[in-house]
Design a protein around this motif. Structure first.
Motif, PDB file in Angstrom:
ATOM      1  N   ASP A  50       0.960  -1.396   0.038  1.00  0.00           N
ATOM      2  CA  ASP A  50      -0.078  -0.225   0.115  1.00  0.00           C
ATOM      3  C   ASP A  50       0.999   1.056  -0.150  1.00  0.00           C
ATOM      4  N   GLN A  51       0.403   2.398  -0.721  1.00  0.00           N
ATOM      5  CA  GLN A  51       1.427   3.576  -0.711  1.00  0.00           C
ATOM      6  C   GLN A  51       1.351   4.266   0.550  1.00  0.00           C
ATOM      7  N   ASP A  52       0.226   4.192   1.264  1.00  0.00           N
ATOM      8  CA  ASP A  52       0.285   4.540   2.762  1.00  0.00           C
ATOM      9  C   ASP A  52       0.510   3.574   3.586  1.00  0.00           C
ATOM     10  N   LYS A  53       1.741   3.336   4.421  1.00  0.00           N
ATOM     11  CA  LYS A  53       1.762   2.506   5.508  1.00  0.00           C
ATOM     12  C   LYS A  53       0.820   2.790   6.651  1.00  0.00           C
ATOM     13  N   LEU A  54       0.604   1.833   7.248  1.00  0.00           N
ATOM     14  CA  LEU A  54      -0.498   1.762   8.362  1.00  0.00           C
ATOM     15  C   LEU A  54       0.275   1.578   9.427  1.00  0.00           C
ATOM     16  N   GLU A  55      -0.148   2.584  10.609  1.00  0.00           N
ATOM     17  CA  GLU A  55       0.381   2.538  11.852  1.00  0.00           C
ATOM     18  C   GLU A  55      -0.555   2.007  12.807  1.00  0.00           C
ATOM     19  N   LEU A  56      -0.118   1.112  13.641  1.00  0.00           N
ATOM     20  CA  LEU A  56      -1.015   0.306  14.805  1.00  0.00           C
ATOM     21  C   LEU A  56      -0.708   0.833  16.008  1.00  0.00           C
ATOM     22  N   GLU A  57      -1.484   1.182  16.849  1.00  0.00           N
ATOM     23  CA  GLU A  57      -1.259   1.631  18.110  1.00  0.00           C
ATOM     24  C   GLU A  57      -1.909   0.452  19.198  1.00  0.00           C
ATOM     25  N   LEU A  58      -1.255  -0.179  20.079  1.00  0.00           N
ATOM     26  CA  LEU A  58      -1.776  -0.992  21.156  1.00  0.00           C
ATOM     27  C   LEU A  58      -1.855  -0.305  22.396  1.00  0.00           C
ATOM     28  N   VAL A  59      -2.790  -0.461  23.460  1.00  0.00           N
ATOM     29  CA  VAL A  59      -2.712  -0.027  24.492  1.00  0.00           C
ATOM     30  C   VAL A  59      -3.437  -0.910  25.552  1.00  0.00           C
ATOM     31  N   LEU A  60      -2.686  -1.400  26.687  1.00  0.00           N
ATOM     32  CA  LEU A  60      -3.262  -2.263  27.468  1.00  0.00           C
ATOM     33  C   LEU A  60      -2.694  -1.639  29.028  1.00  0.00           C
ATOM     34  N   LYS A  61      -3.495  -0.805  29.525  1.00  0.00           N
ATOM     35  CA  LYS A  61      -2.873  -0.061  30.876  1.00  0.00           C
ATOM     36  C   LYS A  61      -2.976  -1.098  31.902  1.00  0.00           C
ATOM     37  N   GLY A  62      -1.688  -1.124  32.663  1.00  0.00           N
ATOM     38  CA  GLY A  62      -1.468  -1.966  33.891  1.00  0.00           C
ATOM     39  C   GLY A  62      -0.437  -3.130  33.579  1.00  0.00           C
ATOM     40  N   SER A  63      -0.258  -3.180  32.263  1.00  0.00           N
ATOM     41  CA  SER A  63       0.470  -4.462  31.747  1.00  0.00           C
ATOM     42  C   SER A  63       2.130  -3.800  31.663  1.00  0.00           C
ATOM     43  N   TYR A  64       2.993  -4.571  31.457  1.00  0.00           N
ATOM     44  CA  TYR A  64       4.351  -4.259  31.636  1.00  0.00           C
ATOM     45  C   TYR A  64       4.627  -3.359  30.510  1.00  0.00           C
ATOM     46  N   GLU A  65       4.220  -3.773  29.324  1.00  0.00           N
ATOM     47  CA  GLU A  65       4.497  -2.980  28.087  1.00  0.00           C
ATOM     48  C   GLU A  65       3.533  -1.580  27.881  1.00  0.00           C
ATOM     49  N   ASP A  66       2.359  -1.831  28.431  1.00  0.00           N
ATOM     50  CA  ASP A  66       1.571  -0.288  28.615  1.00  0.00           C
ATOM     51  C   ASP A  66       1.131  -0.157  27.160  1.00  0.00           C
ATOM     52  N   THR A  67       1.969   0.474  26.367  1.00  0.00           N
ATOM     53  CA  THR A  67       1.562   0.955  25.070  1.00  0.00           C
ATOM     54  C   THR A  67       2.705   0.402  23.928  1.00  0.00           C
ATOM     55  N   GLN A  68       2.266  -0.193  22.668  1.00  0.00           N
ATOM     56  CA  GLN A  68       3.183  -0.440  21.615  1.00  0.00           C
ATOM     57  C   GLN A  68       2.577   0.046  20.341  1.00  0.00           C
ATOM     58  N   SER A  79       3.549   0.807  16.092  1.00  0.00           N
ATOM     59  CA  SER A  79       4.711   0.022  15.112  1.00  0.00           C
ATOM     60  C   SER A  79       3.763   0.310  13.689  1.00  0.00           C
ATOM     61  N   VAL A  80       4.664   0.353  12.652  1.00  0.00           N
ATOM     62  CA  VAL A  80       4.141   0.324  11.522  1.00  0.00           C
ATOM     63  C   VAL A  80       3.538  -1.288  10.957  1.00  0.00           C
ATOM     64  N   LEU A  81       2.479  -1.480  10.462  1.00  0.00           N
ATOM     65  CA  LEU A  81       2.121  -2.787  10.126  1.00  0.00           C
ATOM     66  C   LEU A  81       3.001  -3.281   9.064  1.00  0.00           C
ATOM     67  N   GLY A  82       3.274  -4.560   9.161  1.00  0.00           N
ATOM     68  CA  GLY A  82       3.978  -5.212   8.155  1.00  0.00           C
ATOM     69  C   GLY A  82       3.653  -6.860   8.266  1.00  0.00           C
ATOM     70  N   PRO A  83       4.093  -7.750   7.080  1.00  0.00           N
ATOM     71  CA  PRO A  83       3.782  -8.929   7.374  1.00  0.00           C
ATOM     72  C   PRO A  83       4.380  -9.636   8.611  1.00  0.00           C
ATOM     73  N   ALA A  84       5.381  -9.289   9.287  1.00  0.00           N
ATOM     74  CA  ALA A  84       5.623 -10.049  10.594  1.00  0.00           C
ATOM     75  C   ALA A  84       5.291  -9.066  11.834  1.00  0.00           C
ATOM     76  N   SER A  85       4.216  -8.363  11.733  1.00  0.00           N
ATOM     77  CA  SER A  85       3.694  -7.531  13.130  1.00  0.00           C
ATOM     78  C   SER A  85       3.223  -8.552  13.980  1.00  0.00           C
ATOM     79  N   ALA A  86       3.904  -8.297  15.082  1.00  0.00           N
ATOM     80  CA  ALA A  86       3.513  -9.186  16.205  1.00  0.00           C
ATOM     81  C   ALA A  86       3.740  -8.484  17.661  1.00  0.00           C
ATOM     82  N   PHE A  87       3.022  -8.426  18.436  1.00  0.00           N
ATOM     83  CA  PHE A  87       3.064  -7.838  19.622  1.00  0.00           C
ATOM     84  C   PHE A  87       2.700  -8.949  21.004  1.00  0.00           C
ATOM     85  N   ARG A  88       3.400  -8.594  22.176  1.00  0.00           N
ATOM     86  CA  ARG A  88       3.077  -9.321  23.467  1.00  0.00           C
ATOM     87  C   ARG A  88       2.847  -8.574  24.698  1.00  0.00           C
TER      88      ARG A  88
END
Length: 699
Positions: free
Chosen positions: A179-197, A199-208
């Motif tokens: 896609d000409q415009d890349k997509l950026e994904l924001e994930l938020v889980l308050k109270g978790s160790y990571e809190d907010t992640q 990233s620009v979406l791609g074929p290997a997009s994965a979060f924990r």
């Protein structure tokens, strides 16, 4: 300056238990006599509710405009664990549409007196300071959920963790990397160790995400085009919210993230349990490595005691006392004095009678240098002493040369790239290394284990102060942190991590992110402690006399001794009202109590919670000091800090004769006390023998 003492290992490992969660319902009723006013109207109050033991959950009432007697009648719910110390924080604010909302007061309430199934109404009052009152109702009910698995040493509690994996559903998503415009994904889980992640979406997009299994949070997701400057303000148009409770363990679920003007995105979510084993040693017992060292070292100590005490038989392991050297701080003078004391002990044949050596500040510089040689105590100490003397008497101008400053900057940049927060203390550590060694010393604390493999040396314990970053004097809050080649941690809480993992990131007792082990010079910066002071500490030290400081310390100790008893009552923090005061007052207090040069490392206690009865655990203590007898006090009346003294705290360059004089004086003081030391060893052996005898024989 040093004192021989005995130390025995406690044996209190952690325990595992299953404990049910409870539903705490809090109803904010009303407030009365709120006397604050804005310039043009009365107060516009609202209340926030927060439980630190329920991370990621914060509630807020509606705002009642122009009212000094607001009525809310709003109900909020928390899922709590009864085995931890739950202290509810209620904050009353005055809403302001122009400036930041004013924090009017807050109440800290220990909910331990809320009995299951019974409605409890509390009125929190500011009396006698004022007339403000806040009415709140509490109710506690047991849930039908399965019990939560806890690990505790009865001071700290590690709660059960879950992992949430989030990945792009390639088959179901119409968005592609072409896609000409890349997509950026924001994930938020308050109270978790990571809190907010994010990233620009791609074929290997994965979060924990790592979060408490009993947490009632929610995962929020939103997508935007990389050409967009901001997230959509319309949540319904591009926002996904997934309650954690709706996810079944081990089952993969797919969700669609709604978007506008961009291709659709589908996410696969799956939650799993985290490993139960902790990477933090949670217990008051010694680690296995230290126990094994003690057994090896006792063989060395037994032979040395037989020789110096002229015993006619070999000692059994349970007859050998644990003897430690406790070295004080004080910059270069402490470093020099410790060399003298160790030299004297070696001459008297007493160094092999010692099991532990502990030090702080300048004495740790001596220890760190010596333990670079795995056989140091079995060799003549004149070599290390000559080395220290040469570097202490030399000019320090080269330390601040342009070449050295550039090398400091380069290493600090590398340290930041590794993931460490860099502070002024790290720069001081590099400067100190140049002063004491004139070269980079590529040594690490964990490598000192080689000096303990055969029990050939005492075990070193390096000490540092953990202080509150702001708002408190050092006397009001300080905790000792122990560093050994095996572990780093708080004996106060019974929590330790392997020395090579100090500085890495932990959550709820589990390793989240491993960082490379620091060179020992950066730890020496931490052990120095002097840079953790704030202006209030310095001001007090400059203006107060020695007698005043002693009385101040006695008062602080007395308050600490009284605290545990008061904590046992249900009224602890029942109505603690804290008023922030004016902005000018807060800024002035921050100037006095802030610590601009302090060092900070990742907290390996992050996420762990206090046990509800932590204060009744006999191994937990809020202080550690032994008062000296009147006969001992005159011994320390030596002018080491006077205006004309060469041994002032901040002096890092000595004349040769000054170094030699302090070294010889320290040597003499120990050798002159040979009789007292030998008698102390005999007494320790006698107590050890009595403790090892069968109970029937003692009776």
């Amino acid at each position: 300056m040093e004192r021989l003492t005995t130390r025995g290992p406690p044996d209190h490992p952690h325990q595992e238990e299953a404990s049910a969660c409870w539903r705490l319902t809090v109803r904010v009723l009303e407030a009365r006599n709120l006397g604050w006013t804005d310039l043009l109207s009365e107060a516009d109050p609202y209340v926030t509710l927060e439980l630190p033991t329920v991370p990621g959950t914060k509630f807020k009432t509606k705002t009642i405009t122009n009212s000094c007697h607001p009525v809310w009648n709003e109900t909020f719910s928390f899922l709590i664990q009864s085995q931890v110390k739950n202290v509810l924080e209620l904050n009353v604010y005055d809403e302001d549409s122009v400036t930041e909302d004013d924090a009017c007061f807050k109440v800290l309430y220990d909910i331990s007196e809320v009995l299951p199934g019974q409605l409890l109404r509390k009125t929190f009052s500011l009396r006698p300071q004022g007339q403000e009152e806040l009415d709140v109702e509490f109710k506690l009910e047991k849930t039908s959920d399965s019990p939560e698995n806890l690990i505790t040493n009865n001071v700290l509690v590690a709660r059960e963790l879950s992992c949430l994996d989030v990945c792009l559903d390639r088959a179901g998503s119409t968005a592609t990397v072409t896609d000409q415009d890349k997509l950026e994904l924001e994930l938020v889980l308050k109270g978790s160790y990571e809190d907010t992640q994010t990233s620009v979406l791609g074929p290997a997009s994965a979060f924990r995400f790592h979060y408490m299994a009993a947490q009632e949070g929610k995962l929020s997701a939103r997508v935007r085009s990389s050409s967009s400057n901001s997230w959509s303000s319309d949540e319904s148009a591009g926002h996904l919210t997934v309650p954690l409770r709706s996810l079944a363990v081990g089952k993969e679920v797919t969700f669609h993230v709604p978007t506008t003007n961009t291709p659709g995105v589908r996410l696969q979510l799956k939650t799993e349990g985290c490993p139960k084993e902790l990477d933090v040693h949670l217990g008051f017992d010694l680690c296995a490595e230290e126990k094994a060292f003690l057994s090896r070292r006792k063989q060395v100590v037994a032979k040395a005691l037989k020789h110096v005490l002229q015993l006619d038989r070999d000692l059994q392991e349970d007859e050998v006392p644990i003897v430690g050297i406790m070295a004080t701080g004080g910059g270069a003078r402490a470093m020099t004095a410790l060399y003298g004391h160790l030299l004297a002990l070696q001459k008297l044949g007493l160094l092999d009678c010692v099991t532990y050596i502990s030090g702080i500040s300048g004495s740790t510089w001596t220890m760190a240098h010596l333990y670079g040689d795995p056989e140091w105590s079995q060799k003549d100490l004149e070599g290390p002493i000559k080395y220290a003397r040469e570097h202490l008497v030399k000019s320090k101008m080269e330390v601040f040369s342009p070449e050295r400053l550039a090398s400091y900057h380069q290493e600090l940049e590398l340290r930041a790239q590794q993931g460490y927060p860099t502070t002024f203390v790290d720069l001081w550590a590099l400067v100190l290394e140049s002063m004491l060694h004139n070269q980079v010393m590529d040594q690490k604390l964990s490598e000192q284990k080689t000096a303990l493999e055969q029990g050939q040396n005492p075990l070193p314990l390096y000490l540092s102060l953990n202080v509150k970053e702001n708002n408190l004097e050092t006397f009001d809050f300080k905790e000792w942190v122990e560093f050994s080649p095996y572990e780093v941690g708080f004996l106060k809480y019974g929590a330790f991590v392997p020395s090579e993992l100090f500085g890495s990131e932990f959550f709820m007792g589990q390793l989240m992110r491993k960082l490379p082990e620091s060179r020992i010079c950066f730890l020496e910066g931490i052990w120095s402690n002097i840079l953790s002071l704030n202006l209030l500490d310095v001001w007090y030290d400059l203006l107060s006399s020695e007698d005043t400081r002693k009385q101040h310390l006695k008062d602080k100790i007395r308050n600490l001794e009284e605290s545990p008893a008061s904590l046992k009552t249900s009224s602890w923090l029942e109505a603690s009202w804290l008023q922030p005061g004016t902005a000018l007052a807060k800024a002035f207090k921050g100037l006095l109590t802030g610590r601009p040069f302090h060092q900070h490392s990742c907290n390996f206690l992050r996420g762990l919670q206090l046990h509800r009865n932590y204060y009744s655990q006999k191994d937990f203590s809020t202080w550690a000091g032994v008062q000296r007898s009147p006969a001992e006090l005159p011994v320390g009346q030596v002018d080491l800090t006077g205006t004309n003294s060469p041994y002032s705290l901040f002096n890092m360059t000595y004349k040769e004769e000054d170094f030699d004089h302090l070294l010889q004086l320290s040597d003499y003081n120990v050798r002159n006390s040979q009789g007292a030391i030998l008698q102390a060893l005999r007494t320790a052996m006698k107590h050890r023998a009595l403790g090892a005898r069968p109970r029937a024989a003692q009776n």
